[in-house]
Design a protein around this motif. Structure first.
Motif, mmCIF file in Angstrom:
data_model
loop_
_atom_site.group_PDB
_atom_site.id
_atom_site.type_symbol
_atom_site.label_atom_id
_atom_site.label_comp_id
_atom_site.label_asym_id
_atom_site.label_seq_id
_atom_site.Cartn_x
_atom_site.Cartn_y
_atom_site.Cartn_z
ATOM 1 N N GLN A 55 -32.575 -38.196 13.681
ATOM 2 C CA GLN A 55 -32.631 -38.843 15.002
ATOM 3 C C GLN A 55 -34.031 -38.708 15.608
ATOM 4 O OE1 GLN A 55 -29.395 -37.005 17.129
ATOM 5 N NE2 GLN A 55 -27.845 -38.319 16.177
ATOM 6 N N LEU A 56 -35.019 -39.015 14.769
ATOM 7 C CA LEU A 56 -36.441 -39.071 15.142
ATOM 8 C C LEU A 56 -37.037 -37.724 15.510
ATOM 9 C CD1 LEU A 56 -36.415 -42.336 17.280
ATOM 10 C CD2 LEU A 56 -36.845 -42.080 14.842
ATOM 11 N N ALA A 57 -36.282 -36.631 15.354
ATOM 12 C CA ALA A 57 -36.815 -35.303 15.688
ATOM 13 C C ALA A 57 -36.839 -34.447 14.432
ATOM 14 C CB ALA A 57 -35.949 -34.640 16.759
ATOM 15 N N ASN A 58 -37.835 -33.552 14.328
ATOM 16 C CA ASN A 58 -37.944 -32.655 13.182
ATOM 17 C C ASN A 58 -36.782 -31.673 13.164
ATOM 18 O OD1 ASN A 58 -40.380 -33.662 12.146
ATOM 19 N ND2 ASN A 58 -41.543 -32.526 13.690
ATOM 20 N N VAL A 59 -36.388 -31.305 11.933
ATOM 21 C CA VAL A 59 -35.379 -30.254 11.774
ATOM 22 C C VAL A 59 -36.131 -28.942 11.749
ATOM 23 C CG1 VAL A 59 -33.597 -29.335 10.270
ATOM 24 C CG2 VAL A 59 -33.860 -31.808 10.502
ATOM 25 N N SER A 60 -36.153 -28.253 12.887
ATOM 26 C CA SER A 60 -37.018 -27.076 13.008
ATOM 27 C C SER A 60 -36.254 -25.759 13.022
ATOM 28 C CB SER A 60 -37.870 -27.175 14.283
ATOM 29 O OG SER A 60 -37.024 -27.310 15.398
ATOM 30 N N SER A 61 -34.976 -25.765 13.428
ATOM 31 C CA SER A 61 -34.231 -24.503 13.523
ATOM 32 C C SER A 61 -32.881 -24.628 12.830
ATOM 33 C CB SER A 61 -34.018 -24.124 14.995
ATOM 34 O OG SER A 61 -35.251 -24.008 15.650
ATOM 35 N N PRO A 62 -32.893 -24.739 11.505
ATOM 36 C CA PRO A 62 -31.609 -24.948 10.824
ATOM 37 C C PRO A 62 -30.881 -23.651 10.519
ATOM 38 C CG PRO A 62 -33.390 -25.092 9.249
ATOM 39 C CD PRO A 62 -34.033 -24.828 10.590
ATOM 40 N N SER A 63 -29.601 -23.767 10.388
ATOM 41 C CA SER A 63 -28.775 -22.719 9.791
ATOM 42 C C SER A 63 -27.858 -23.404 8.790
ATOM 43 C CB SER A 63 -27.955 -21.980 10.851
ATOM 44 O OG SER A 63 -26.965 -22.859 11.379
ATOM 45 N N ILE A 64 -27.210 -22.599 7.948
ATOM 46 C CA ILE A 64 -26.365 -23.173 6.906
ATOM 47 C C ILE A 64 -24.953 -22.639 7.040
ATOM 48 C CG2 ILE A 64 -25.990 -23.329 4.405
ATOM 49 C CD1 ILE A 64 -28.901 -23.348 3.954
ATOM 50 N N GLU A 65 -24.023 -23.558 6.824
ATOM 51 C CA GLU A 65 -22.602 -23.212 6.840
ATOM 52 C C GLU A 65 -22.064 -23.362 5.424
ATOM 53 O OE1 GLU A 65 -20.007 -24.935 10.038
ATOM 54 O OE2 GLU A 65 -19.133 -25.967 8.312
ATOM 55 N N PHE A 66 -21.614 -22.240 4.860
ATOM 56 C CA PHE A 66 -21.001 -22.253 3.532
ATOM 57 C C PHE A 66 -19.492 -22.257 3.702
ATOM 58 C CE2 PHE A 66 -25.072 -20.090 3.029
ATOM 59 C CZ PHE A 66 -25.624 -20.760 1.954
ATOM 60 N N GLU A 67 -18.812 -23.166 3.018
ATOM 61 C CA GLU A 67 -17.354 -23.227 3.111
ATOM 62 C C GLU A 67 -16.782 -23.320 1.719
ATOM 63 O OE1 GLU A 67 -13.572 -24.961 2.807
ATOM 64 O OE2 GLU A 67 -15.268 -26.313 2.622
ATOM 65 N N CYS A 68 -15.825 -22.437 1.406
ATOM 66 C CA CYS A 68 -15.169 -22.474 0.100
ATOM 67 C C CYS A 68 -13.749 -21.975 0.290
ATOM 68 C CB CYS A 68 -15.915 -21.602 -0.915
ATOM 69 S SG CYS A 68 -15.258 -21.747 -2.588
ATOM 70 N N GLY A 69 -12.797 -22.769 -0.140
ATOM 71 C CA GLY A 69 -11.392 -22.369 -0.049
ATOM 72 C C GLY A 69 -10.934 -22.131 1.359
ATOM 73 N N GLY A 70 -11.509 -22.845 2.315
ATOM 74 C CA GLY A 70 -11.091 -22.704 3.705
ATOM 75 C C GLY A 70 -11.796 -21.605 4.464
ATOM 76 N N HIS A 71 -12.606 -20.792 3.801
ATOM 77 C CA HIS A 71 -13.359 -19.732 4.471
ATOM 78 C C HIS A 71 -14.777 -20.201 4.740
ATOM 79 C CE1 HIS A 71 -10.544 -16.203 3.895
ATOM 80 N NE2 HIS A 71 -9.954 -17.185 3.210
ATOM 81 N N VAL A 72 -15.308 -19.835 5.882
ATOM 82 C CA VAL A 72 -16.629 -20.306 6.298
ATOM 83 C C VAL A 72 -17.530 -19.117 6.572
ATOM 84 C CG1 VAL A 72 -17.912 -21.656 7.999
ATOM 85 C CG2 VAL A 72 -15.643 -22.410 7.271
ATOM 86 N N VAL A 73 -18.761 -19.158 6.101
ATOM 87 C CA VAL A 73 -19.772 -18.148 6.409
ATOM 88 C C VAL A 73 -20.997 -18.885 6.932
ATOM 89 C CG1 VAL A 73 -21.382 -16.486 5.411
ATOM 90 C CG2 VAL A 73 -18.988 -16.436 4.735
ATOM 91 N N ASN A 74 -21.535 -18.433 8.062
ATOM 92 C CA ASN A 74 -22.724 -19.039 8.652
ATOM 93 C C ASN A 74 -23.912 -18.111 8.489
ATOM 94 O OD1 ASN A 74 -21.840 -21.617 9.996
ATOM 95 N ND2 ASN A 74 -20.358 -20.197 10.877
#
Length: 2044
Positions: A1285-1304
């Motif tokens: 959306q025309l803006a840099n991705v400067s502060s990302p985090s990642i969401e891992f999801e496997c088998g219904g469990h999520v880790v950020n």
């Protein structure tokens, strides 16, 4: 011709066994052949003494051939392990004659490292007589025959008799001297593989052609130029002057955007012309073949092949020369092989590498196509002129509107038949003749029928391609002679667009050209093809003789066939605007819409489609299933089709058995079980292959020649396959190898399973809605053909099959139509009429009934229904279309039939369904209408106060009756969800006109509002009510419509003006063979109509069985992205017969888990339950993406079969399976599901699954078994994130999801400063399926943290499986010493010094050394025997030579030995030249051992759009089971800590050269330069661009500073320099520097072979070898290396001695200290990156899948200050001056005759350096009478020369407008020619002498000893002594000049020359002028002492008198003068005598 390898013995074989010894055996591989020895059990020094015979397939050995010897350890269970391997070069054996040699060869391990083992071999080569070494026979490579075509079958014969001897000599074992059992060979007939059906999808293709050189071109002093034409593009080489052996080495690139089907039939043509002449005979020779031939080759390429040039017009002239070329065809994703020509080998044997047609030589041939007749050609012309003629009564009877002619084309030539005007069944009886060179390079013959048009372009009727490989065979050299192309007499069928004529353009016209699958039959033609060798046709066509026309009559005998079809269901219908019917046709029989075809029962009754309650429509046939029958007449070719069916069944059986073995391998079954599966597979194959092939029966079948030879070929092949399968069954030791062999058998069988002479047309099924054809399906007739033998019967004959109809043409692909047009379930049967009883026997279910059918029609006139009146446009009784009058009393039962009942009303079933049919919930709506009389007045009730949406009156909302079986959901409400005002009203001027709007205006007079009320169905009551309604409706049966041509409906409406009802009358057959077609008796005069009408046939069932389907939809993975976020909101729609249901939606996921059971209630299926169990109906699974606005977007489709349970108590449990999802050929992921179909017998069904809310879950017995699992996550960082959306991705985090469990993860603060995560390690404790098959994917989503709490998803990636990351947990144990260590079966393989040859997947991943904690790991170490120490001989050598540089090292490594001779003599280090990128090289696994790089995506998955990649995630995983009890301790983590990166790196980029760049200029060349980008740093060499080359040698070094990981991607671009426009990017490659630094393989700087402190191999790393070795030991958690003195070191448990490595090394002053050298030698035994040059492909974003060339380069990355860089600057040429003095010529042939009749020549000599073309001439020695010429003439040639490469460099402008000089490289070839001077005509060429300055033939001292023996290539057996002029510097003597103008070389003169070569400095010191000009010295040249007769006659008249006239005619002149004097005296006497006499008389 054979190669025999005697495998004698081996010593010191490695022992990988823990207990006991290994069981070694040897595999010998050569040119695709693979032979094994016996197994020696438990022996480390095995002795085999076994002979291995290798066949050379008619070609001799070449110098490049090599044997691959592999020793493996035989295992009864498990895979056989590699013990050692070696490659044996055969160059020495290829020198000619019978050769033999014994060898003892050291073996290497799987990583190429030498081991102690060795193998002893003896190799014997026996060439054929006349086949030289290196050459093979004179035949060369047979075009049109695959390399693997001629396989051999070997067997051992136990019987020893006389016949066992070959050539009268017994075979003797080379090791033992004992006679051995002879192996007999049976050669299979060669036949080319049949090219499979090619895709019609348009793609990018690139064709690369390199024209290298030509040899032995016909002619002398010619100026050859080569032209290459591909498809419609032509390129040409430069002109080469005065040579018949030109060397061009030019590459051309041709780019195409077309389909493979179209491209591969086009031609590549090579032509060589003489540019000196513009006459028609300028063509020297040509060669052509089709593009598909190249694509079918390995790597889709011909590399360094010689073409035999010939003249197509003059076939008897023989070879015109040879042309050496490379040709490559690249499609998307293909890797480009190198087409760079090797070093010019003067001794290269053309014959051994010759591309030629099969056969010794090209022979003239004629294809004779006997064209007899055609039939069923469709109408192609407008009837406008016929209508005009009819009006004016002009013309004769009605004509057929088509003017056909036939076109026969092959290899770019075509011939046409005569045009048959106004005829759809022409009889041409013509013989069309086409000349060709046989055998030809082209694969397909093209037949086309076209329609002649007077005004417009001719139309295409149909096209057929006939592959030559199907109708001919090259045979082999032993006993099978093969056969020439032959075909017929036989009918060929044409297919294309639909037959119905339209004046509008045909949108499917491409199908008539053979592009894509034809959708309709377009006619057939009777043809016969004969090939005659030896002559070309004199005329293109001729009439066929009457005898031949009579002979072919027997092939035209017809028999009556019946095609039956019984429809069961028609579901998923998408055409609902008009009634739907299905038409079955074969040929033109059954075509409903063709007016020329007699009517037949080929269509089902027109039926309106009914809604199924969810999404689709179906045809409500109920228990009355329509049947159709089509009578047709065809030739009886059942013997051909039955043979084809037999082969197809063998293939089908083999494929299913192979699939079972594959599944067993995937499921990791025990080896004995796999072996049992394989044995049963081979047994079944042997049994199948022994089934006899059907042969023609006399009296029934008429075979032709092709039938006979094909039958022989098939019988032979099946016997061979059976024999090979039996041998494999006895000898197989490895399951994988045996499976590979069976796949080869499968390929052979598929090659057999083609029938070129299938004259019975395909069966075509059409769906017709109204009068329009909607969709079709084509079935080959052989698949439906009945035979009494089930093995010969068609695959689908009489069996229920499910058919998915297709839209015609490519329209559906272009318009992206996702829906299925219709899904049919039906039975089909085709057979002879006398076999029809077999079809009726198959109908065990239901009763077959035949009905007469007519429709009663009525119109409404003034409210009264009548069948009379002006509006009655149809007969009172008619067919459904109203075209034919069918009064009930007019039906006359056909002969053999009788009426079974009276007429009764039979309403069309779809009329009995209400508008709410199929709906479980329905919205009732009603409109309240008001009006006013005056504008602006008050609103009042309208005349029709309550109406429906069409304006028809209906009861008010209070009076609306709730149907039985329904309940109201709520009370009536005003619908405000439309364009209405606050009260819900919409306004218009007049209700009947419409045009409603939401705003009231004063002129509006009408308004209305909609009331809605929803109701829901109650099932039980509804069923009873439906039965009553059906009974009621049957009594009336009327259906209504506004007009007859509109859609009919059941309820009468106000607008309806017509109605009709259907009447049926049943008939029964008294004679089963009687025809069931009616004749109709008309009212007028009781005439009988000649036109017939067809009855309706139905299969009627008394009752239907009820079933319940349970669809267990668990999850999906890898779905296509349909939203801009790169995700989808998927749901699944499941369709089964007349019902469909949907799952719930899963939001924003590409791997949704539904865990849902869909229960289809009472499904009525007619038929025997046992039949349903055997062939259950197909379930269609469709996935869609839900969109809030608009209809759902299609994601893909799959099909499944349910498990049928006829007893609900059946204990079987369905297993979840992955079903592949596809969307228009694109892979769309997989769906995990299972299906059960229960027969509802009244017993209790299994309990319903548990519910979650309102949804049923998947029950426990079916869902996967779960186990507690740990997943460790290494989240390293993100890279290259694109803007969102025309803006840099400067502060990302990642969401891992496997088998219904999520880790950020944590949030990266700023990606510009550091794109890595501060916290890198995370852990999942999650329940996951125990079986890997059901493992859910890992979903990775990247979110950006923005202001105001927004966290948009900016990228995501789905890991389909985590199998790659599985490992075993680490187990903590206590060691004896007390310090803990981790011992485990976990991932430790990477720390073993000795890398195992076969790594198990679970231990193949690398944990970075710094990822582990404080505990020390225990690892196994290598224990190898110590070697004795030797003293190295130290040799001093002066290496400061101009010929020794880095390029010497490079050329020595790539094998170009001519450019590095001195370097090779000194035996210095070589580089490792990699053919691919470094990271893709074997063993490095992409440098993903520390962390993997995963591409992040966003946006939709569209084929045609650009890549949707938006960045990268770097990370890794470890997956292992955890203890099931949560109270048990969790194992130690495998990933514990991460490394740190230095602040900055020094990066050195070395770019060596580019190979085969894509040309960007019109000249076919480019002006390349380099651009290197790292972060924001950009460097280029634009100022030093290399003009006019596509193989530039850059020799560039770039040194950059990088901050990794911020600047981790190094981009190296090659750009094309342009003077005016912007520079174009040719291609680029991207290198991940971060991975190279982090990998365990130490890819930062390659390790050289020796440690040098100076010289060209000076050490350049920032660490010394000892430091690197210490670091390696630390990382591998081993003790530090212990040096024992200077010559030994202990690493781990192994001691290394320097003498092991430097046994034969000659030391020089550049070598470094002993300890460092030893450390480096040890490092070179470890799996670390060695010094190398990598070859990286270049890609361009405009053609992302097509390689644009290659770049050879390497990169060094240094975290600290490095050593000195290499100097790789390109070599500069050295300037020389060649001085040549032409002293004399001797014995020059005298070409001219003087006016005096003397033989003489005016001799002069001209010379030039080849390629420079700046010619110098001597003066003319006139009138040489004895061939002697005296000149004393000096010529001076300055040359630029590269001594190291022995090449001359010349720069010149190609054209006068060229901007830059082009740098050209040539051999230093001095061309000297003798000419005869002519003043008034062109000079005559006398002879030439070519002198290569690198190898000048030693001159003769005397003219008498100078002969053609001094010409180097005159006699290959007697080499000529040569000297290098650059070394000897000066030569003088006589050289021969020759001419080969007449084909044979002849001596035409002798040249006395003096050659002197000086450097530029020497030439300046000793100057000399050209000719005899000043300075005339060194040496001084005096004018030549020519005879006085040497002068130009018209310039010297006195000399001419003296030396020409006087010398030759002096006696004639003297005689003439005396005669004149005498005549004068006589004249004077006569003159004076009378006077004197008279004077005497008078005077005296």
């Amino acid at each position: 011709m054979a190669l025999q390898v005697v495998v004698i013995s081996a010593t010191n074989v490695p022992n990988p066994e823990t207990l006991g010894k290994c069981d070694p055996y040897v595999i010998v591989e050569f040119q695709g052949q693979r032979k094994k020895t016996k197994v020696c059990k438990s022996d480390l020094n095995p002795t085999w003494n076994e002979n291995v015979d290798l066949e050379l397939s008619g070609a001799g050995l070449t110098s490049k051939d090599e044997l691959v010897i592999t020793i493996k350890d035989w295992e009864r269970i498990g895979r056989n392990r590699l013990l050692g391997s070696a490659k044996v070069g055969l160059a020495e054996l290829a020198r000619g004659g019978e050769q033999a040699k014994e060898l003892s060869i050291k073996l290497q391990d799987g990583n190429g490292r030498p081991i102690q083992a060795s193998i002893n071999l003896k190799i014997v080569y026996r060439p054929l007589k006349g086949a030289g070494g290196g050459g093979g026979d004179s035949k060369g490579r047979v075009l049109g025959q695959d390399d693997d075509e001629e396989e051999e079958e070997e067997y051992e014969d136990e019987m020893q008799d006389e016949d066992d001897e070959v050539d009268g000599v017994d075979q003797v074992d080379a090791a033992t001297g004992q006679p051995v059992k002879r192996k007999h060979k049976h050669r299979r007939k060669g036949r080319k593989k049949v090219r499979s059906n090619l895709s019609t999808k348009i793609q990018d293709f690139q064709i690369r052609i390199r024209v290298i050189q030509a040899r032995q071109l016909l002619g002398a002093n010619i100026q050859p130029i080569a032209k290459v034409t591909v498809f419609n593009q032509t390129h040409q080489t430069r002109v080469k002057k005065s040579t018949n052996s030109p060397f061009w080495n030019e590459a051309f690139f041709f780019n195409f955007h077309t389909s493979p089907a179209e491209l591969f039939d086009e031609l590549i043509e090579f032509q060589v012309h003489n540019a000196k002449t513009f006459r028609s005979d300028a063509l020297i020779g040509s060669f052509k073949f089709d593009i598909g031939l190249v694509y079918d080759e390995p790597n889709h390429a011909f590399i360094n092949k010689w073409l035999l040039l010939s003249d197509a017009e003059d076939t008897m002239a023989g070879a015109k020369g040879y042309l050496k070329i490379c040709a490559v065809v690249l499609g998307p994703g293909d890797e480009a092989p190198s087409i760079k020509s090797g070093a010019q080998d003067e001794e290269e044997d053309i014959e051994s590498n010759l591309l030629r047609p099969a056969g010794v030589q090209l022979r003239p041939a004629t294809f004779k196509l006997r064209l007899y007749r055609a039939e069923d050609i469709p109408r192609m012309d407008s009837a406008f002129m016929e209508g005009v003629k009819k009006v004016f009564n002009i013309g004769e009877e009605q004509k057929e509107l088509v003017d056909p002619y036939f076109v026969f084309s092959f290899a770019g030539k075509e011939v046409k038949s005569r045009i048959m005007y106004c005829c759809d069944h022409p009889e041409w009886n013509q013989e069309l003749r086409l000349g060709l060179q046989f055998p030809s390079m082209c694969e397909r013959i093209k037949f086309m029928i076209r329609d002649w048009d007077r005004m417009s372009e001719d139309d295409n009727v149909g096209t057929l391609f006939l592959p030559l490989s199907l109708i001919s065979s090259p045979g082999d050299t032993d006993n099978d002679e093969g056969f020439l192309p032959t075909f017929g007499p036989c009918y060929i069928n044409f297919y294309g667009s639909t037959r119905e004529y339209s004046d509008l353009p045909d949108e499917y016209d491409d199908l008539n050209l053979g592009k894509g699958e034809g959708v309709a039959y377009r006619g057939r033609a009777l043809v016969e093809l004969v090939t005659e060798l030896g002559q070309l046709p004199e005329v293109a066509s001729d009439d066929i003789k009457n005898d031949d026309i009579l002979r072919v009559q027997k092939f035209m005998r017809r028999r009556r066939y019946r095609l039956h079809a019984a429809f069961q269901n028609a579901t998923m219908i998408n055409a609902v605007d008009a009634p739907v019917e299905f038409e079955i046709s074969i040929g033109n029989y059954g075509n409903k819409l063709d007016e020329n075809v007699a009517p037949c029962a080929s269509t089902t009754q027109p039926t309106n489609a009914v809604f199924d309650g969810c999404h689709y429509y179906f045809l409500p046939w109920g228990g009355t299933k329509p049947c159709v029958v089509v009578d047709s007449h065809w030739e009886d070719i059942s013997f051909r089709l039955e043979a084809l069916n037999l082969l197809l069944k063998i293939i089908s059986s083999l494929e299913s058995n192979i699939e079972r073995v594959r599944i067993g391998i995937k499921a990791k079954l025990p080896t004995p079980e796999l072996a049992q599966l394989l044995i049963s597979l081979l047994d079944q194959l042997v049994t199948d292959c022994k089934k006899p092939i059907p042969s023609p029966q006399a009296g029934h079948h008429v075979p032709n020649e092709l039938d006979r030879v094909l039958n022989e070929y098939r019988v032979s092949e099946l016997q061979n396959i059976s024999g090979m399968a039996m041998k494999l069954r006895e000898n197989a030791t490895d399951v994988h190898e045996a499976l590979s062999d069976t796949e080869n058998y499968l390929a052979l069988l598929k090659n057999l399973a083609t029938e070129p002479q299938n004259s019975v047309p395909d069966v075509v099924i059409w769906m017709i809605s109204g009068e329009k054809r909607i969709a079709y399906y084509r079935i080959p007739a052989n698949e439906l053909l009945y035979s009494s033998d089930t093995m010969y019967r068609g695959k689908y004959c009489g069996k229920i099959q499910t058919i998915q109809l297709k839209y015609p043409g490519s329209k559906s692909e272009k318009e992206k139509k996702a829906e299925i047009p219709a899904l049919l379930r039906l039975k089909l049967w085709l057979g002879l009429q006398n076999q029809e009883l077999e079809w009726h026997k198959m109908q065990k279910e239901g009763e077959l009934a035949v009905f007469a059918e007519t429709y009663e029609n009525m119109v409404n006139i003034l409210g009264t229904w009548t069948n009379k009146g002006p509006t009655m446009s149809r007969p009172k009784f008619s067919d459904s279309q109203g075209k034919v009058s069918l009064p009930k009393e007019g039906f006359i039962p056909p002969e053999g039939w009788r009426w079974d009942s009276d007429w009764y009303i039979s309403p069309e079933l779809s009329m009995l369904f209400d508008k709410d049919a199929g709906h479980h919930q329905f919205m009732e709506d009603i409109y309240e209408c008001q009006n006013r009389n005056l504008p602006g007045g008050h609103w009042g009730e309208a005349s029709r106060p309550w109406t429906d949406v069409k304006g028809d009156p209906c009861p008010n909302r209070e009076e609306t009756v709730l149907p039985a079986g329904w309940k109201w959901d709520y009370d009536w409400q005003v619908d405000l969800s439309r364009a209405v005002d606050e009260e819900g009203f919409e306004y218009c001027v007049e209700a009947t006109i419409g045009g409603y709007g939401p705003v009231e205006k004063t002129y509006h007079l009408c308004r209305r509002r909609r009331w809605v009320r929803s109701r829901t169905m109650v099932m039980d009551v509804k069923k009873q009510a439906e039965k009553e309604k059906f009974k009621q409706k049957r009594e009336e049966g009327w259906e209504y419509a506004p007009l007859f041509n509109m859609k009919f409906h059941a309820q009468e409406r106000t607008m309806d003006l017509v109605r009709r009802r259907r009447w049926h009358r049943k008939m029964v057959a008294e004679d089963p063979r009687a025809s069931c077609f009616f004749s109709i008796k008309l009212d007028e005069g009781d005439q009988v109509d000649t036109s017939m009408t067809a009855p309706r046939m139905f299969l009627t069932f008394d009752k239907a069985q009820k079933y319940q389907l349970r669809a267990y939809i668990y999850q999906a993975r890898d779905l296509l992205a349909a939203d801009d976020t790169g995700l989808s909101d998927p749901f699944t729609r499941v369709s089964f017969l007349t019902q469909s249901m949907v799952t719930e939606r899963v939001h924003k996921s590409l791997c949704p888990t539904w865990d849902q059971t869909l229960i289809f209630g009472e499904i009525e299926i007619h038929g025997n339950p046992k039949g349903i169990e055997a062939q259950p109906p197909t379930i269609v699974l469709e996935l869609f993406d839900h969109d809030t606005f608009g209809k759902p977007e299609f994601l893909g489709r799959s099909k499944a079969q349910p498990m049928v349970k006829l007893d609900p108590a059946d204990a079987r449990t369905p297993v979840l399976q992955w079903y592949d999802i596809t969307r228009q050929g694109q892979e769309g992921g997989e769906l995990l599901a299972a299906f059960e179909l229960f027969l509802m017998t009244g017993k209790d069904l299994p309990f319903l699954p548990p519910k979650k809310g309102s949804l049923f879950l998947v029950p426990n017995g079916i869902r996967p078994v779960m186990q507690r699992t740990g997943i460790e996550v290494l989240a390293w960082g993100v890279r290259n994130m694109k803007k969102f959306q025309l803006a840099n991705v400067s502060s990302p985090s990642i969401e891992f999801e496997c088998g219904g469990h999520v880790v950020n993860t944590c949030v990266i603060k700023n990606t510009k400063k550091c794109p890595n995560f501060d916290e890198n390690l995370y852990f999942f404790d999650v329940m996951l399926p125990k079986e890997e098959l059901y493992m859910p994917p890992m979903n990775i989503r990247v979110r950006d943290h923005r202001q105001f709490g927004r966290r948009p998803t900016v990228g995501n990636v789905v890991l389909r499986t985590l199998e790659e990351f599985r490992c075993d947990p680490l187990i903590v144990t206590e060691e004896d010493e007390g310090d803990g260590s981790i011992v485990g079966n976990g991932p430790t393989g990477e720390h073993v010094v000795d890398m195992p040859e076969e790594k198990k997947p679970k231990t193949s991943l690398f944990q970075h050394p710094k990822l582990f904690g404080a505990k020390r790991l225990s690892y196994p170490q290598m224990e190898l025997p110590d070697l004795t120490l030797r003293k190295a001989e130290i040799q001093e050598a002066d290496l400061l030579d101009e010929e020794i540089d880095w390029w010497s090292k490079y050329y020595a490594s790539i094998g170009e030995t001519t450019k590095c001779k001195k370097y090779l003599e000194l035996g210095l280090d070589k580089l490792l030249i990699l053919k691919t990128e470094l990271e893709k090289s074997e063993g490095y696994n992409g440098f993903n051992d520390f962390c993997h790089t995963f591409e992040l995506c966003r946006g939709k998955n569209e084929d045609e759009e650009e890549s949707n990649a938006v960045g990268e995630f770097k990370g890794s995983f470890r997956v292992y089971p955890l203890p099931p009890d949560p109270s048990e301790p969790v194992p130690d983590r495998i990933l514990k800590s991460v490394p740190t990166l230095p602040d900055s790196f020094t990066v050195r980029v070395y770019v060596v050269r580019a190979i085969d760049l894509q040309p960007n200029d019109p000249s076919g060349l480019a002006d390349p330069y380099l651009e290197v980008v790292l972060g924001k740093t950009k460097r280029n060499t634009r100022d030093e661009y290399l003009p006019n080359t596509i193989n530039p040698v850059f020799g560039s070094l770039f040194e950059l500073t990088a901050r990794i990981p911020i600047e981790k991607d190094l981009i190296v671009r090659v750009k094309d320099y342009d003077l005016i426009s912007s520079d174009d990017v040719i291609g680029e490659t991207i290198i991940d520097l971060e991975n190279r630094f982090l990998t365990k393989f130490r890819a930062t700087c390659g390790l050289p072979k020796t440690y040098c402190t100076s010289g060209i191999n000076e050490w350049r790393d920032c660490m010394k070898p000892k430091e690197i070795l210490e670091e390696y030991c630390t990382n591998m958690t081993m003790s530090a290396p212990l040096f024992i003195g200077n010559n030994s070191v202990k690493v781990g448990k192994r001691v290394y001695n320097l003498s092991e490595f430097e046994q034969n090394l000659k030391l020089n002053p550049h070598h470094g200290p002993t300890e460092e050298r030893l450390a480096l030698h040890v490092l070179n035994t470890l799996p670390l990156v060695k010094e190398h040059v990598e070859t990286r492909p270049l890609f361009n974003p405009l053609q992302p899948d097509i390689e644009q060339g290659k770049l050879q380069m390497w990169v060094d990355v240094f975290p600290a200050s490095p050593g000195p860089p290499f100097n790789i600057s390109a070599r500069k040429p050295k300037k020389y001056v060649l001085r040549m003095i032409v002293w004399n010529t001797v014995d020059v042939i005298l070409e001219e005759e003087s006016i005096t009749g003397e033989k003489m020549s005016d001799i002069y000599v001209q010379a030039w350096m080849s390629g420079v073309d700046e010619r110098q001439k001597t003066d003319v020695h006139y009138r040489s009478l004895d061939g002697t010429g005296n000149f004393n003439w000096r010529m001076v040639f300055p040359i630029d020369y590269l001594p190291a490469e022995q090449t001359m460099v010349h720069k010149r402008k190609e054209h006068f407008w060229s901007l830059d000089d082009t740098e050209l490289f040539f051999s230093p070839l001095l061309m000297v020619q003798i000419w005869d001077n002519d003043n008034f005509s062109p000079d005559d060429f006398l002879g030439t002498c070519e002198l290569n300055l690198n190898c000048v033939p030693r001159p003769a001292k005397k003219a008498s000893s100078c002969s053609l023996k001094l010409v180097p290539d005159m006699d290959a057996a007697k080499p000529v002594k040569t000297v290098n002029l650059f070394e000897c510097r000066r030569l003088r003597g006589f050289w021969p000049a020759f001419s080969d103008e007449e084909g044979d070389r002849r001596l035409t003169g002798k040249l006395e020359l003096e050659l002197e070569l000086l450097t530029e400095e020497e030439a300046n010191e000793r100057p000399a002028g050209t000719a005899r000009d000043e300075p005339n010295e060194n040496p001084k040249l005096d004018p030549p002492n020519r005879p006085e007769t040497s002068f130009l006659w018209f310039a010297n008249p006195l000399k001419t008198l003296r030396y020409i006239i006087w010398r030759n005619y002096k006696w004639y002149i003297i005689g003439l003068l005396l005669l004149i004097l005498f005549i004068l005296i006589i004249a004077l006497f006569i003159y004076s005598f009378p006077g004197e006499i008279s004077r005497k008389i008078v005077g005296n």
